[in-house]
Design a protein around this motif. Sequence first.
Motif, PDB file in Angstrom:
ATOM      1  N   MET A 115      -2.950   5.198  -0.029  1.00 44.23           N
ATOM      2  CA  MET A 115      -2.516   4.122  -0.727  1.00 44.23           C
ATOM      3  C   MET A 115      -2.320   2.254   0.949  1.00 44.23           C
ATOM      4  N   LYS A 116      -3.316   1.644  -0.171  1.00 46.57           N
ATOM      5  CA  LYS A 116      -3.191   0.377   0.886  1.00 46.57           C
ATOM      6  C   LYS A 116      -2.872  -0.406   0.157  1.00 46.57           C
ATOM      7  N   ILE A 117      -1.575  -0.944   1.191  1.00 40.54           N
ATOM      8  CA  ILE A 117      -1.009  -2.235   1.144  1.00 40.54           C
ATOM      9  C   ILE A 117      -1.477  -3.360   1.846  1.00 40.54           C
ATOM     10  N   ALA A 118      -1.173  -4.993   0.913  1.00 44.57           N
ATOM     11  CA  ALA A 118      -1.427  -5.191   1.320  1.00 44.57           C
ATOM     12  C   ALA A 118      -0.623  -6.551   2.269  1.00 44.57           C
ATOM     13  N   GLY A 119      -0.074  -7.291   2.958  1.00 44.76           N
ATOM     14  CA  GLY A 119       1.246  -7.866   2.871  1.00 44.76           C
ATOM     15  C   GLY A 119       0.157  -9.096   3.986  1.00 44.76           C
ATOM     16  N   PHE A 120       0.661 -10.483   3.208  1.00 43.10           N
ATOM     17  CA  PHE A 120       0.413 -12.092   3.966  1.00 43.10           C
ATOM     18  C   PHE A 120       1.060 -12.682   4.421  1.00 43.10           C
ATOM     19  N   ASP A 121       1.291 -12.964   5.104  1.00 46.43           N
ATOM     20  CA  ASP A 121       2.279 -14.580   5.550  1.00 46.43           C
ATOM     21  C   ASP A 121       1.317 -15.831   5.905  1.00 46.43           C
ATOM     22  N   ILE A 122       1.684 -16.273   4.488  1.00 47.02           N
ATOM     23  CA  ILE A 122       1.000 -17.718   4.435  1.00 47.02           C
ATOM     24  C   ILE A 122       1.836 -18.911   4.957  1.00 47.02           C
ATOM     25  N   GLY A 123       1.420 -19.303   5.921  1.00 48.13           N
ATOM     26  CA  GLY A 123       1.885 -20.069   6.977  1.00 48.13           C
ATOM     27  C   GLY A 123       1.853 -21.652   6.631  1.00 48.13           C
ATOM     28  N   GLY A 124       2.173 -22.929   6.529  1.00 52.79           N
ATOM     29  CA  GLY A 124       1.048 -23.977   6.821  1.00 52.79           C
ATOM     30  C   GLY A 124       0.074 -24.160   7.416  1.00 52.79           C
ATOM     31  N   ALA A 125      -0.110 -23.895   8.649  1.00 54.04           N
ATOM     32  CA  ALA A 125      -1.697 -23.533   9.566  1.00 54.04           C
ATOM     33  C   ALA A 125      -2.660 -22.111   9.443  1.00 54.04           C
ATOM     34  N   LEU A 172      -2.665 -11.555   7.724  1.00 55.10           N
ATOM     35  CA  LEU A 172      -3.294 -11.252   6.870  1.00 55.10           C
ATOM     36  C   LEU A 172      -2.829  -9.423   7.311  1.00 55.10           C
ATOM     37  N   ALA A 173      -1.777  -8.124   6.886  1.00 52.03           N
ATOM     38  CA  ALA A 173      -2.076  -6.993   7.758  1.00 52.03           C
ATOM     39  C   ALA A 173      -2.240  -5.600   6.454  1.00 52.03           C
ATOM     40  N   ILE A 174      -2.747  -4.871   6.560  1.00 54.58           N
ATOM     41  CA  ILE A 174      -2.943  -3.765   5.801  1.00 54.58           C
ATOM     42  C   ILE A 174      -2.562  -2.870   6.093  1.00 54.58           C
ATOM     43  N   ILE A 175      -1.810  -2.075   6.002  1.00 51.34           N
ATOM     44  CA  ILE A 175      -1.021  -0.966   5.971  1.00 51.34           C
ATOM     45  C   ILE A 175      -1.718   0.356   4.667  1.00 51.34           C
ATOM     46  N   ASP A 176      -2.011   1.679   5.990  1.00 52.63           N
ATOM     47  CA  ASP A 176      -2.480   2.740   4.945  1.00 52.63           C
ATOM     48  C   ASP A 176      -2.111   3.501   4.727  1.00 52.63           C
ATOM     49  N   TYR A 177      -1.476   3.592   3.973  1.00 52.38           N
ATOM     50  CA  TYR A 177      -0.342   4.794   4.129  1.00 52.38           C
ATOM     51  C   TYR A 177      -0.891   6.551   3.584  1.00 52.38           C
ATOM     52  N   GLU A 178      -0.860   7.514   4.023  1.00 49.12           N
ATOM     53  CA  GLU A 178      -0.847   8.823   3.212  1.00 49.12           C
ATOM     54  C   GLU A 178       0.151   9.711   3.302  1.00 49.12           C
ATOM     55  N   ASN A 179       0.882  10.533   2.260  1.00 45.85           N
ATOM     56  CA  ASN A 179       2.081  10.412   1.943  1.00 45.85           C
ATOM     57  C   ASN A 179       3.296   9.957   2.639  1.00 45.85           C
ATOM     58  N   ASP A 180       3.303   8.839   2.810  1.00 46.75           N
ATOM     59  CA  ASP A 180       4.546   7.845   2.624  1.00 46.75           C
ATOM     60  C   ASP A 180       4.560   7.743   3.889  1.00 46.75           C
ATOM     61  N   GLU A 181       3.550   8.023   5.207  1.00 42.12           N
ATOM     62  CA  GLU A 181       3.464   8.047   6.877  1.00 42.12           C
ATOM     63  C   GLU A 181       2.553   6.669   6.942  1.00 42.12           C
ATOM     64  N   ILE A 182       2.993   6.473   8.273  1.00 40.52           N
ATOM     65  CA  ILE A 182       1.322   4.602   8.133  1.00 40.52           C
ATOM     66  C   ILE A 182       0.319   6.037   8.986  1.00 40.52           C
ATOM     67  N   GLU A 207     -11.142 -13.082   1.255  1.00 42.27           N
ATOM     68  CA  GLU A 207     -11.622 -13.639   2.302  1.00 42.27           C
ATOM     69  C   GLU A 207     -11.281 -12.235   3.423  1.00 42.27           C
ATOM     70  N   LEU A 208      -9.619 -12.700   3.528  1.00 42.19           N
ATOM     71  CA  LEU A 208      -9.553 -11.646   4.558  1.00 42.19           C
ATOM     72  C   LEU A 208      -9.425 -10.305   3.977  1.00 42.19           C
ATOM     73  N   ILE A 209      -9.433 -10.196   3.343  1.00 38.72           N
ATOM     74  CA  ILE A 209      -9.208  -8.578   2.538  1.00 38.72           C
ATOM     75  C   ILE A 209     -10.742  -7.971   2.811  1.00 38.72           C
ATOM     76  N   GLU A 210     -10.895  -8.169   2.650  1.00 38.51           N
ATOM     77  CA  GLU A 210     -12.888  -8.107   2.030  1.00 38.51           C
ATOM     78  C   GLU A 210     -13.160  -7.959   3.350  1.00 38.51           C
ATOM     79  N   ASN A 211     -12.521  -9.128   4.372  1.00 36.77           N
ATOM     80  CA  ASN A 211     -13.716  -8.426   5.808  1.00 36.77           C
ATOM     81  C   ASN A 211     -12.690  -6.957   6.946  1.00 36.77           C
ATOM     82  N   ASP A 261     -10.464  -3.914  -3.804  1.00 32.47           N
ATOM     83  CA  ASP A 261      -9.810  -3.003  -5.528  1.00 32.47           C
ATOM     84  C   ASP A 261      -9.920  -1.998  -4.518  1.00 32.47           C
ATOM     85  N   GLU A 262     -10.031  -1.931  -3.103  1.00 31.85           N
ATOM     86  CA  GLU A 262      -9.412  -0.352  -2.708  1.00 31.85           C
ATOM     87  C   GLU A 262      -7.617  -0.911  -2.511  1.00 31.85           C
ATOM     88  N   ILE A 263      -7.193  -1.890  -2.585  1.00 35.91           N
ATOM     89  CA  ILE A 263      -6.287  -2.867  -2.530  1.00 35.91           C
ATOM     90  C   ILE A 263      -4.648  -1.653  -3.156  1.00 35.91           C
TER      91      ILE A 263
END
Lengths: 337, 337
Positions: free
Chosen positions: A1-11, A15-25, A50-54, A59-61
């Motif tokens: 399971m892949k979760i993306a977290g974005f922090d959208i700042g002014g400047a 992005l962080a993508i965390i890949d979980y396996e059985n609820d463990e990072i 673009e950030l995710i695709e890098n 569609d894996e998210i």
Amino acid sequence: MKIAGFDIGGANTDLAIIDYENDEIKNIEIDYAYLPMWSNNDDLSRVLIELIENICPVDEIDAVGISMTAELVDAYDTKKDGVLDIVEKCEATFNCPIGYIGINGLLTKDEILADPLQAAAANWIATAQIATLLSENCVFIDTGSTTTDIIPIKDGKECAIGKSDFDRLGTGELVYTGTLRTNLASFLDKVPLNGNEYAVASELFAQTADIYMVLDLITEDDYICDTYDGEGKSKEECARRIARVLCADLDVLSNEEIIEISKYMHQVQIKQITAGLKQVCETQNLDLVVTTGLGKNILCNEAAKLLGLKVKQMSEILTDEECILAPAIGTAMMMKK
Amino acid sequence: MKIAGFDIGGANTDLAIIDYENDEIKNIEIDYAYLPMWSNNDDLSRVLIELIENICPVDEIDAVGISMTAELVDAYDTKKDGVLDIVEKCEATFNCPIGYIGINGLLTKDEILADPLQAAAANWIATAQIATLLSENCVFIDTGSTTTDIIPIKDGKECAIGKSDFDRLGTGELVYTGTLRTNLASFLDKVPLNGNEYAVASELFAQTADIYMVLDLITEDDYICDTYDGEGKSKEECARRIARVLCADLDVLSNEEIIEISKYMHQVQIKQITAGLKQVCETQNLDLVVTTGLGKNILCNEAAKLLGLKVKQMSEILTDEECILAPAIGTAMMMKK
């Protein structure tokens, strides 16, 4: 399971993508882009993809978490307008479930639409999640490119007194100073040099990234924002910008003098952060500090040292690179819960 | 005989045309244009001609005097480069005799080419000429849109200790603060409101013109520079920018609170000028102040009052409008001699 977290700042958008396996990072991957939201917010959707695709196909998210501070930029009349615009752009970008970090936890789109200000400048809530893994009772301090969050944590929960950025400017929990983008004129009164004291030019001449380049505390790769004069990021070009703050140039000030001035400016910025940290530690009666962010070593640790506080570093559980993007990682973690 | 005097600043270019009859001033006509030299210095020649042509045909002008401060803008690597570029552009513009105000008086083109820094930021030399008409022993203070010149005059001659802008930032003779373009974050530490104290955002959110609009001390016609956010200059738009300095907006702060904050900011800026004025008056043992410039009433007179100094106003001999452009008038006068 892949979760993306974005922090959208002014400047910057992180992005962080965390890949979980059985609820463990299992794995964390991170990236960021410079996206000046005051001028280019129409590019937000493209940049998020673009950030995710890098890192992996979008569609894996499985789910996307969003935290933001960009609603404050002057492209938006009110923060409410900013939050609503950012939410609309995120909703138009992704098909998977999306959650938003708010002052009181994770919010759905409908919850945000009912009360947009809950999501304004709440990214520090996400970062605090990570700090609790290091200590149940601490003050967490994160100095980024532009601002410094100082978040008290008691019994494993953040207990900040201020909830909005405005309130937090009053409680010391937000110090609007950072490692890269801070105008030197904003925190300098007079600068001592050769036995004299010089006032400074209140222009947009040089920023903190310029002094930390000259002092070898950051590299050109760290200097991810634009320069004020549009010139390059070499040490000589940084020195030239710093000289201009005293209405001087490199004909007038020597390299040694620029370094001396830069060291002084560094100390003043440390003291600015120290004042906020002191206010929070005293209010909350806490004496352990957990430091992170790009300014961790340059500013946070030094401020904690000045106050004689115990220090833990978030790098005990995250890599240095991950620390810089801690709000994005915390956002992904909160989205998983 | 018609003499044109230009004061080419970083943001504004000012013109005075003095019409002499038998060596007596018959008439003074003035005009100015907003010309951001950091981005648009290629327009200088066109703007100089247009300013004159708005008053009279350019071929009626017998001589042109030039003073400048625009060499400091970050389009130029060094002030020397800036002076040389401005001189080259002026020489290419006019066919009549041209003189340049330097630290030690009027210079020819050849004298400047031999030592360009003499002409850097020397416009206060020209303004001091006018002050001597009011008093042989005084401190002359001129607050413009961006900066404040504080010039001691003894026995009818200016006796400033600092000669370059850099030196003058050290002697109090230059205070880099002004009535329109000064970033509020540059002189504010904390802002008191409702019994609390708030730190400020170190961004380019609002400038002094915004607070003086809100306080009814200037009009939209006086607000001749660009707004930071590219929005309009109405009081509501100014208030919105001021709120942003506290990371707030007009949902968060009431109009009364914005006015209260603006009054406080005004007082802090007065104190900033007071510090420079005190330093110069004490160093020179002078107690009469001659005030001028756009900030004459808003800032200079108030600073002099705080120090208990005697005050004369340049408006005793010039109109209010002419006072604002005093460096250009002084430049034309020096060119006549």
